[in-house]
Design a protein around this motif. Structure first.
Motif, PDB file in Angstrom:
ATOM      1  N   THR A  60      -1.630   0.862  -0.526  1.00 36.51           N
ATOM      2  CA  THR A  60      -0.341   1.871  -1.252  1.00 36.51           C
ATOM      3  C   THR A  60      -0.851   2.674  -2.591  1.00 36.51           C
TER       4      THR A  60
ATOM      5  N   CYS B  57      -0.584   4.439  -6.123  1.00 29.33           N
ATOM      6  CA  CYS B  57       0.051   4.122  -7.317  1.00 29.33           C
ATOM      7  C   CYS B  57      -0.521   4.845  -8.418  1.00 29.33           C
TER       8      CYS B  57
ATOM      9  N   TYR C  82      -5.517   4.767  -4.181  1.00 22.75           N
ATOM     10  CA  TYR C  82      -4.954   4.220  -2.832  1.00 22.75           C
ATOM     11  C   TYR C  82      -5.662   2.829  -2.479  1.00 22.75           C
TER      12      TYR C  82
ATOM     13  N   THR D 295      -2.834  -3.727  -1.183  1.00 24.68           N
ATOM     14  CA  THR D 295      -1.724  -4.471  -2.392  1.00 24.68           C
ATOM     15  C   THR D 295      -2.199  -5.535  -3.000  1.00 24.68           C
TER      16      THR D 295
ATOM     17  N   SER E 249      -0.899  -5.297  -6.912  1.00 23.87           N
ATOM     18  CA  SER E 249       0.353  -5.941  -7.063  1.00 23.87           C
ATOM     19  C   SER E 249       0.711  -6.653  -8.416  1.00 23.87           C
TER      20      SER E 249
ATOM     21  N   ILE F  70       1.397  -3.707 -10.732  1.00 19.09           N
ATOM     22  CA  ILE F  70       2.746  -3.030 -10.514  1.00 19.09           C
ATOM     23  C   ILE F  70       3.777  -4.006 -11.111  1.00 19.09           C
TER      24      ILE F  70
ATOM     25  N   GLN G 137       2.865   2.054 -11.256  1.00 22.53           N
ATOM     26  CA  GLN G 137       4.140   2.601 -10.282  1.00 22.53           C
ATOM     27  C   GLN G 137       3.761   2.882  -8.792  1.00 22.53           C
ATOM     28  N   THR G 138       4.328   2.280  -7.845  1.00 19.25           N
ATOM     29  CA  THR G 138       4.118   2.670  -6.517  1.00 19.25           C
ATOM     30  C   THR G 138       4.615   4.088  -6.256  1.00 19.25           C
TER      31      THR G 138
ATOM     32  N   LYS H  64       6.149   6.461  -3.244  1.00 21.27           N
ATOM     33  CA  LYS H  64       6.469   6.730  -2.086  1.00 21.27           C
ATOM     34  C   LYS H  64       6.504   8.172  -1.563  1.00 21.27           C
TER      35      LYS H  64
ATOM     36  N   GLY I 207       1.833   4.094   3.663  1.00 21.63           N
ATOM     37  CA  GLY I 207       0.358   3.567   3.386  1.00 21.63           C
ATOM     38  C   GLY I 207      -0.165   2.725   4.722  1.00 21.63           C
TER      39      GLY I 207
END
Length: 299
Positions: free
Chosen positions: A165, A167, A240, A243, A247, A250, A256-257, A259, A264
């Protein structure tokens, strides 16, 4: 060539029972085969171990001396066999376990006390490193590996999924703006993982199959995932990462993720890897079952 251990067993039985026929029956072989084993043993040693008469076999002086050593050897073999059989059915002994550094610290370390409580006869030798580990060459009973199992001759069991993911810290996004597409990442400070086996620190792959890529500028490159979590929390750039690494940050709002226009990438999964054999020891089977049941679908 006749089996050497069987020859020792025949000799010991002959010494105890006095005849080749009785020794053969005790070892579930014919008298002829027992005779061949004893003769092969004497030929290999170059000396007679028994006096042969029509009614009974008796030991020579060399045979009496040799018998003491043979009995010790056979007892050691029986003890070794018993220990090996016990380890095959009981969870005991030392489990040599290897895992990636960050995953080992964040996910494996905290649950090992539960594994020990379930199996008090088991001790654990944990090694952590991020390089490719060969369990056979390096003597590990079990290796936790993230992704990349194609073409391996090792046995692998999938424990959980692993997804990447994108972030960044709220402070970074407020100052530099929020990227909307993977192409936008080329204009941001990015933080790269140098041990990536797919594309390297400067090439990020997206999409479930990894077919969409972008070349990024790396403000920081590192070979450790935890370093690449601390840096974006401090506002240094965009990361990148799997998770399981981000996690907590976050959830706490430190990251913050982001989008983008492509999701991902999935890293095939998290695997328990061990050398191939017909049946792994009980300690390996128990550890794999424990990790599979404890880690969850996506750590």
């Amino acid at each position: 060539m006749l089996d050497r251990v069987t020859g020792l067993q025949v000799f010991a039985r002959v010494a105890a029972l006095g005849t080749l026929s009785a020794a053969g029956r005790a070892l579930k072989m014919s008298q002829t085969m027992a005779t061949k084993h004893l003769a092969a043993l004497e030929d290999r040693l170059g000396t007679k171990l028994v006096h042969r008469t029509t009614r009974r076999l008796t030991l020579t002086e060399a045979g009496r001396t040799y018998l003491e050593s043979v009995e010790r050897i056979l007892a050691d073999i029986e003890e070794a066999d018993a220990k090996a059989s016990l380890e095959a059915i009981e969870v005991r002994g030392t489990l040599r376990l290897n895992a990636p550094v960050s995953f080992g610290i964040r996910e494996i370390g905290p649950i090992l006390p539960d594994l020990s409580r379930r199996h008090p006869a088991l001790s654990i030798d944990l090694g952590l490193n991020d390089r490719f580990v060969d369990p056979i060459e390096e003597g590990w009973d079990l290796v936790i590996r993230i992704g990349g199992m194609q073409g391996s001759s090792l046995i692998a069991r999938r424990l959980a999924s692993c997804r990447l993911t994108v972030c960044a810290a709220p402070s970074y996004l407020a100052e530099h703006g929020r990227p909307r597409t993977i192409a936008d990442l080329a204009h941001h400070n990015c933080l790269g993982y140098t041990l990536s086996r797919d594309a390297g620190a400067n090439r990020w792959l997206f999409g479930r199959d990894g077919k969409h890529g972008v070349t990024v500028k790396t403000a920081l490159k590192a070979n450790n995932g935890d370093v690449l979590v601390a840096a974006p929390v401090a506002g240094q750039g965009i990361v990148y990462e799997p998770t399981f690494l981000v996690s907590r940050e976050i959830a706490a709002g430190a990251l913050q993720t982001i989008k983008l226009d492509h999701p991902g990438r999935d890293l095939d999964g998290i695997f328990a890897v061990y050398p191939s054999s017909r049946r792994p020891p009980a300690k390996v089977r128990a550890a794999i079952d424990f990790f599979a049941g404890t880690l969850g679908a996506e750590p």
